[in-house]
Design a protein around this motif. Structure first.
Motif, short mmCIF file in Angstrom:
data_model
loop_
_atom_site.label_atom_id
_atom_site.label_comp_id
_atom_site.label_asym_id
_atom_site.label_seq_id
_atom_site.Cartn_x
_atom_site.Cartn_y
_atom_site.Cartn_z
N ARG A 49 18.17 -43.37 -30.10
CA ARG A 49 17.19 -42.69 -29.81
C ARG A 49 17.46 -42.28 -28.14
O ARG A 49 16.96 -41.07 -27.87
CB ARG A 49 15.93 -42.99 -30.11
CG ARG A 49 15.57 -44.35 -29.41
CD ARG A 49 13.99 -44.48 -29.78
NE ARG A 49 13.42 -45.93 -29.14
CZ ARG A 49 13.44 -47.02 -29.97
NH1 ARG A 49 14.09 -47.05 -31.17
NH2 ARG A 49 13.23 -48.05 -29.49
N ASP A 50 17.85 -43.18 -27.38
CA ASP A 50 17.95 -43.07 -26.11
C ASP A 50 19.08 -41.78 -25.81
O ASP A 50 19.06 -41.12 -25.09
CB ASP A 50 18.18 -44.22 -25.38
CG ASP A 50 17.00 -45.15 -25.46
OD1 ASP A 50 15.83 -44.78 -25.50
OD2 ASP A 50 17.27 -46.56 -25.54
N VAL A 53 18.34 -38.42 -26.90
CA VAL A 53 17.31 -37.76 -26.00
C VAL A 53 18.16 -36.97 -24.95
O VAL A 53 17.74 -35.82 -24.44
CB VAL A 53 16.15 -38.78 -25.33
CG1 VAL A 53 15.57 -37.92 -24.22
CG2 VAL A 53 15.34 -39.15 -26.31
N PRO A 56 19.91 -32.96 -26.59
CA PRO A 56 18.93 -32.54 -27.25
C PRO A 56 19.41 -31.64 -28.42
O PRO A 56 18.87 -31.16 -29.45
CB PRO A 56 18.01 -31.69 -26.42
CG PRO A 56 19.22 -31.62 -25.27
CD PRO A 56 19.96 -32.76 -25.33
#
Length: 280
Positions: A49-50, A53, A56
């Motif tokens: 998820r990092d 981010v 995008p």
């Protein structure tokens, strides 16, 4: 239109096409360069998820799949195999920096792409090269061109329909051109195609640790009566692999120093101009 190169600067005879294509298959899939650059710039363990981010324009599912493949290919490592464990670049992944720089320089010099993010430029270059049997065709033309279609097919060991399909794609990508418009006129490498000699040399240099590991003899198993872990063959993520990868001379602090500015966050307008993905 790209023009034929007149002065070869690299001996295409020295290329190992299969080794080049194996290496390109590891680093060429879409989003691999983007993920690599994010991990390099952050220089810390990152969960899926990092990384997502920072990208995008890529779904978290695609980021997860890409990182899993990169892990299987030895480009990233994990502290353990627990679900959600973070990733970071392996020494092999870190050593991609000089190769990425070579690809970027080749693209800027020979491909009329205009302004785009550095990672996007590199992935565009890789999409042109990460094609089955393309290296063999370019090698044949680089070593013996100009050459007629039938001779290219024979020298590259390709059947006629596949050789024709590959040449059409290489022409569309600006790497090969015809010397005339008549049927049977020879093919020749463009300046961009001829300049691939240096790119292939960089690819082979980068893949040397991989070839070395494959060539290493398999360690003998420990005798059953020994009851010890000494000498037990190590798995893919064990110390033996780590030691092989550490032989790379890349300096983590200088990774992607050719990138003029942080690239992961790309405006939607720029991203929309990306070339469509191309399969092998």
């Amino acid at each position: 239109m790209p023009t034929p190169a007149q002065h070869p600067t690299f001996s295409f005879d020295s290329i190992d096409p299969q080794r080049v294509e194996d290496a390109l298959a590891r680093i060429g899939p879409k989003w691999t360069t983007w993920s690599t650059m994010v991990l390099a710039q952050e220089n810390r363990p990152m969960r899926v998820r990092d990384v997502s981010v920072q990208l995008p324009f890529v779904s978290e599912q695609n980021v997860s799949k890409r990182l899993a493949t990169m892990h299987a290919d030895g480009l990233v490592t994990r502290s353990d195999n627990r679900r959600g464990a973070p990733y970071r670049l392996s020494a092999l992944g870190e050593s991609l920096a000089p190769l990425h720089s070579t690809l970027s320089d080749w693209s800027r010099a020979h491909l009329p792409l205009g302004t785009m993010a550095e990672a996007e430029r590199i992935e565009n270059a890789l999409r042109r090269l990460n094609l089955r049997d393309a290296t063999a065709v370019i090698q044949v033309l680089g070593a013996g061109g100009p050459m007629r279609f039938v001779h290219i097919s024979e020298e590259a060991g390709l059947d006629t329909p596949w050789a024709r399909q590959r040449l059409l794609r290489l022409q569309a990508d600006g790497l090969v051109s015809r010397t005339g418009t008549r049927h049977g006129d020879p093919y020749v490498l463009t300046d961009a195609g001829q300049a691939l000699g240096a790119v292939y040399a960089s690819v082979e240099h980068w893949s040397a640790p991989i070839a070395e590991r494959r060539a290493s003899p398999t360690p003998r198993p420990v005798a059953a009566a020994t009851r010890t872990n000494v000498g037990v063959p190590l798995g893919p993520d064990g110390a033996r692999t780590a030691a092989a990868l550490r032989r790379s001379t890349a300096a983590p602090n200088s990774l992607f120093s050719h990138v003029p500015q942080p690239q992961p966050r790309v405006p939607a307008a720029v991203t929309a101009q990306s070339a469509p993905g191309r399969g092998r």
